[in-house]
Design an enzyme around this catalytic site. Structure first.
Site, PDB file in Angstrom:
ATOM      1  CB  THR A  62      34.836  19.522 -15.918  1.00 32.38           C
ATOM      2  OG1 THR A  62      33.749  19.736 -15.036  1.00 32.38           O
ATOM      3  CG2 THR A  62      34.422  19.907 -17.334  1.00 32.38           C
TER       4      THR A  62
ATOM      5  N   GLY B 266      25.266  23.872 -15.818  1.00 31.76           N
ATOM      6  CA  GLY B 266      26.464  24.712 -15.731  1.00 31.76           C
ATOM      7  C   GLY B 266      26.874  25.278 -17.076  1.00 31.76           C
TER       8      GLY B 266
HETATM    9  N1  ASP Z   1      32.316  23.943 -15.119  1.00 35.73           N
HETATM   10  C1  ASP Z   1      31.643  22.831 -14.502  1.00 35.73           C
HETATM   11  C2  ASP Z   1      30.269  23.274 -14.081  1.00 35.73           C
HETATM   12  O1  ASP Z   1      30.135  24.324 -13.500  1.00 35.73           O
HETATM   13  C3  ASP Z   1      32.362  22.268 -13.314  1.00 35.73           C
HETATM   14  C4  ASP Z   1      33.865  22.109 -13.441  1.00 35.73           C
HETATM   15  O2  ASP Z   1      34.426  22.379 -14.493  1.00 35.73           O
HETATM   16  O3  ASP Z   1      34.517  21.701 -12.443  1.00 35.73           O
HETATM   17  O4  ASP Z   1      29.334  22.544 -14.276  1.00 35.73           O
END
Ligand code: ASP
Length: 316
Positions: A182, A212
């Protein structure tokens, strides 16, 4: 001088006493990142792309551009790179498609915009900015977001544009270290304004339709000129329930904690107690930067008008 590297729970504080004219901090995801799983070449590639993202944003801030413009520029570099889980190179859903989430927030006005579950907007961060600036809404999802992006003249691509073999392998074989990436950015500009943005493909092998924390204001992204700007990465279901980005701001606002204390408490204490993994990059109105994470690594970096700069991946 700031420490080079930032282990779990640690944060960094500007100790010079002077407020830098501008600051930009970015992340490219937190997770199980270790030197053993990364070749020297891969590490170099990541570092150089983080550097490019920092430079793109810094050029804007140096020339008096806004924190929001800097956040946009830095995030677009990472969305366009197949290295990160945002835009091109995003992870796959359980249906082997890519669904993207992004959000931005302007700390001066508390305006915010987000897109969720979009499958064809080339740069989701631009979709989020368009929602903020050109619609009466904060979040648009799925087909409605795509239709709006088209109306706004944003670049639309086939879902296959986002696909990479590496992420396909990761979803098929459940490769742990290829779930991350991300991206996010936070900035303070010369006008004293804070902004934050986050963009992601979400979690590898997520159920299609799953949203998310990244597009949710207060969870994955938050900015308020009175406190700080925050962009998060980690296990989104927890980041939503713990309202991570706003919690950091609220601890500063209501308990008078510093950025370092507030972000350290949320990432290093509250999320750890909850069993949640992840991290944030954050900047406050004084130009202090904090980049705490409770995983083995987080792609990250910051640059300040004072010339201070750091790019790091692992917890050392
Ligand atoms: N926070 C992101 C989600 O849950 C994933 C990540 O940051 O790795 O969609």
């Amino acid at each position: 001088m700031l420490a080079a590297g930032c282990a779990a729970g640690e944060t960094q504080q500007n100790t010079s006493g002077e407020i830098p004219e501008y600051v930009l901090a970015i992340h490219g995801g937190a997770g199980t990142l270790s030197r053993e799983h990364m070749t020297e070449h891969q590490e170099k590639e990541y570092r150089s792309k983080l550097d490019e993202a920092l430079s793109a944003g810094e050029d804007i801030l140096r020339n008096g551009g806004s924190s929001l413009q800097a956040v946009r520029a830095a995030i677009m570099v990472m969305e366009d790179s197949p290295l990160f889980n945002a835009g091109k190179g995003a992870v796959f859903t359980n249906q082997k498609r890519v669904e993207l989430d992004a959000s931005v927030m302007d700390g001066r006005t508390l305006n915010a915009g987000a897109v969720a579950g979009v499958t064809d907007i080339k740069n989701p961060v631009l979709g989020a900015i368009a929602v903020m600036e050109n619609s009466p809404h904060v979040m648009l999802a799925g087909d409605g977001a795509s239709a709006f992006a088209r109306e706004q003249g944003l670049e639309i691509v086939e879902n296959s544009y986002f696909h990479t073999q590496r992420r396909l392998d990761a979803v098929i074989r459940q490769i742990e270290q290829d779930k991350n990436g991300t991206v996010g950015a936070v900035a303070l500009d010369m006008g004293g304004n804070l902004a934050a943005g986050t963009s992601t493909g979400g979690m590898s092998n997520k159920k299609y339709g799953r949203i998310g924390d990244s597009p949710i204001i207060g969870a994955g992204t938050y900015a308020n000129n009175q406190t700080c700007a925050v962009s998060a990465t980690g296990h989104g279901e927890f980041f939503i329930r713990w309202v991570v980005s706003y919690d950091i701001s609220a601890l500063m606002e209501y308990q008078g904690l510093t950025l370092e204390q507030a972000s350290g408490k949320v990432i290093g204490e509250k999320l750890v107690a909850a069993g949640a993994t992840g991290g944030v990059v954050a900047v406050d109105r004084y130009g202090n930067v904090a980049m705490p994470f409770n995983t083995t690594g987080m792609y990250r970096g910051y640059v300040k008008s004072t010339g201070e700069k750091q790019i790091a991946i692992f917890g050392d």
